[in-house]
Write an enzyme that holds these catalytic residues in place. Structure first.
Site, PDB file in Angstrom:
ATOM      1  N   ASP A 156       6.987  -3.198  -1.038  1.00  0.00           N
ATOM      2  CA  ASP A 156       5.807  -2.416  -1.427  1.00  0.00           C
ATOM      3  C   ASP A 156       5.116  -1.899  -0.168  1.00  0.00           C
ATOM      4  O   ASP A 156       4.832  -2.683   0.742  1.00  0.00           O
ATOM      5  CB  ASP A 156       4.748  -3.295  -2.104  1.00  0.00           C
ATOM      6  CG  ASP A 156       5.197  -3.935  -3.400  1.00  0.00           C
ATOM      7  OD1 ASP A 156       6.333  -3.748  -3.818  1.00  0.00           O
ATOM      8  OD2 ASP A 156       4.336  -4.631  -3.981  1.00  0.00           O
TER       9      ASP A 156
ATOM     10  N   HIS B  25       1.231   1.718  -2.622  1.00  0.00           N
ATOM     11  CA  HIS B  25       1.473   1.170  -3.968  1.00  0.00           C
ATOM     12  C   HIS B  25       0.141   0.891  -4.682  1.00  0.00           C
ATOM     13  O   HIS B  25       0.027   1.084  -5.890  1.00  0.00           O
ATOM     14  CB  HIS B  25       2.297  -0.106  -3.832  1.00  0.00           C
ATOM     15  CG  HIS B  25       2.760  -0.732  -5.113  1.00  0.00           C
ATOM     16  ND1 HIS B  25       3.152  -0.016  -6.222  1.00  0.00           N
ATOM     17  CD2 HIS B  25       2.906  -2.047  -5.457  1.00  0.00           C
ATOM     18  CE1 HIS B  25       3.515  -0.845  -7.186  1.00  0.00           C
ATOM     19  NE2 HIS B  25       3.358  -2.074  -6.758  1.00  0.00           N
TER      20      HIS B  25
HETATM   21 ZN   LIG Z   1       6.655  -4.287  -5.649  1.00  0.00          ZN
END
Ligand SMILES: [Zn+2]
Length: 228
Positions: free
Chosen positions: A61, A65
């Site tokens: 991530d 995100h």
């Molecule tokens: Zn993730």
């Protein structure tokens, strides 16, 4: 005649789940589909049509995100993805149980800038079953302390760093994601195979695909056992 050149790389442990149509995804995320686009029989060569979300399988991530002005996956320094790791043994947690700062006490003095924290929950054993969604998670207080120690990469062998609640968002929100991503750091989810890592401080590589502008990307995560 000479034999094969000795490789300087040894003790590589694969920390990645295979990607296939059965790959479990976070509730609401796109499901993964892998279908032949061409075949050797019909076209003379094989090409696969790959359809999946950016957060599928073993993946990273980026701050974007959760943060509108956060860095995208292709904008981050590569040293976030390739660094020595501190592996915290947090196996034995119950379903939906929090991993707290007290659980990290055995490794707390090794958390520092330039090191990745890897949470070894053992939950990868549930991959492909309903129990995979009932994973333990890092509580917000512990996440903030990890970030305060200078760590910018936090990884685990479970679906999400925060609790997963089927049918809705967790009551607590996403405090661990916000702590790590808010510091400009990254989160690695869905690792597997940490049992096979023997080094106390392996070198871990989680280099993501360079998808322009993306919130995250799949990775081939590996650990190099060093010093064993
Ligand atoms: Zn993730």
């Amino acid at each position: 005649m000479t034999g094969p050149a000795p490789s300087p790389v040894r003790g590589i442990v694969d920390l990645s789940h295979p990607l296939d149509d059965g790959t479990p995804v976070y509730p609401g995320d796109p499901v993964a589909r892998f279908t032949p686009a061409t075949t050797i029989g019909e076209h003379g060569y094989n090409v696969l049509h790959v359809q999946m979300g950016s957060q599928t399988g073993t993946h990273v991530d980026a701050p974007y995100h959760f943060l509108e002005d956060g860095a995208r996956i292709d904008e981050l320094p590569l040293d976030l993805f390739l660094c020595p790791a501190v592996v915290a043994d947090v196996r034995g947690k119950a379903p939906h149980q929090a991993i707290t700062w007290a659980d990290l006490a055995p490794v707390a003095d090794r958390l520092s800038p330039g090191r990745m924290l890897v949470l070894h929950t053992g939950w990868d054993a549930h991959w492909g079953t309903d129990a995979y969604f009932d994973h333990p998670f890092l509580d917000g207080d512990a996440a903030e302390r990890v970030v305060a120690a200078g760590v910018r990469t936090v990884a685990l062998d479970a679906l999400s760093l925060d609790e997963t609640v089927l049918g809705g968002d967790p009551a607590a929100g996403f405090p661990a994601h916000l702590a790590v991503l808010g510091s400009g750091g990254v989160i690695v989810e869905n690792l597997r195979g940490l049992d096979a890592v023997r080094s106390a401080e392996p070198l871990v590589s989680v280099l993501p695909l360079r998808i322009a502008g993306a919130d995250g990307a799949p990775v081939r995560a590996i650990a190099f056992d060093v010093g064993v």
